[in-house]
Design an enzyme around this catalytic site. Structure first.
Site, PDB file in Angstrom:
ATOM      1  N   HIS A 119     -29.028   3.062  43.797  1.00 58.25           N
ATOM      2  CA  HIS A 119     -29.000   3.595  45.114  1.00 58.25           C
ATOM      3  C   HIS A 119     -27.651   4.453  45.284  1.00 58.25           C
ATOM      4  CE1 HIS A 119     -25.604   1.205  46.583  1.00 58.25           C
ATOM      5  NE2 HIS A 119     -26.073   0.104  45.644  1.00 58.25           N
TER       6      HIS A 119
ATOM      7  N   HIS B 256     -27.648  15.446  31.311  1.00 61.88           N
ATOM      8  CA  HIS B 256     -28.498  14.641  30.626  1.00 61.88           C
ATOM      9  C   HIS B 256     -27.966  13.133  30.367  1.00 61.88           C
ATOM     10  CE1 HIS B 256     -30.517  14.786  26.401  1.00 61.88           C
ATOM     11  NE2 HIS B 256     -30.608  13.656  26.900  1.00 61.88           N
TER      12      HIS B 256
END
Length: 172
Positions: A101, A110
């Protein structure tokens, strides 16, 4: 000798990358290149000429509520992105990675396979997190960082560079 590929993974191949600009009005174009700098350079050149660049999300990925995903980002199989997370453009969220979250993943990041980000993590522009690395709650990682495979980041990384180990330390 030039080999002519007519299809790949069930998709028709309509040309080579040197002819990409001939197709921007007819097709969506996705930049599927792992290197962050190369992906950014090509993405920006396509964006400049008005190419439509989609978001790709594998059907087995789990995306929570209030998650924003920027254009040109791919979310691979088995990835989990939990609520209230922002992911920039041109990112790779690779196979089996988890982003909990309230995270902020800046552009052209990446996230390698099996990476785990706890809650409230920020990953800076163009950073690369190696396979199986872990980032603890509330940690910020500066732009243009490379975090080695299996590394564990438990405190903020404020300077660009290469970081490895458990806990992660700057290599160079």
């Amino acid at each position: 000798m030039m080999i002519k590929i007519k299809s790949s993974m069930g998709l028709e191949v309509i040309g080579t990358s040197d002819r990409i600009f001939e197709h921007i009005d007819e097709h969506e174009i996705f930049v599927g290149i792992g290197d962050n700098n190369t992906r950014q350079r090509i993405y920006e050149s396509l964006e400049t000429v008005g190419a439509h660049i989609p978001v790709l999300v594998h059907p087995s990925a789990v995306i929570g509520d209030q998650v924003n995903i920027g254009k040109g980002t791919v979310v691979m199989a088995g990835a989990v992105i939990n609520c209230c997370t922002n992911i920039g453009k041109g990112c790779i969220i690779n196979t089996g990675s988890t982003i909990d979250h309230d995270n902020c993943i800046e552009d052209y990041v990446h996230i390698s396979p099996g990476v785990h980000l706890a809650g409230s993590v920020r990953i800076g522009h163009g950073s690369w997190l190696g396979i199986g690395s872990v980032v603890s709650n509330g940690v910020n990682i500066a732009k243009e960082c490379k975090v080695g495979a299996g590394s564990v980041v438990i405190k903020d990384i404020i300077e660009s560079g290469v970081y490895i180990g458990t806990p992660a330390k700057r290599l160079r």
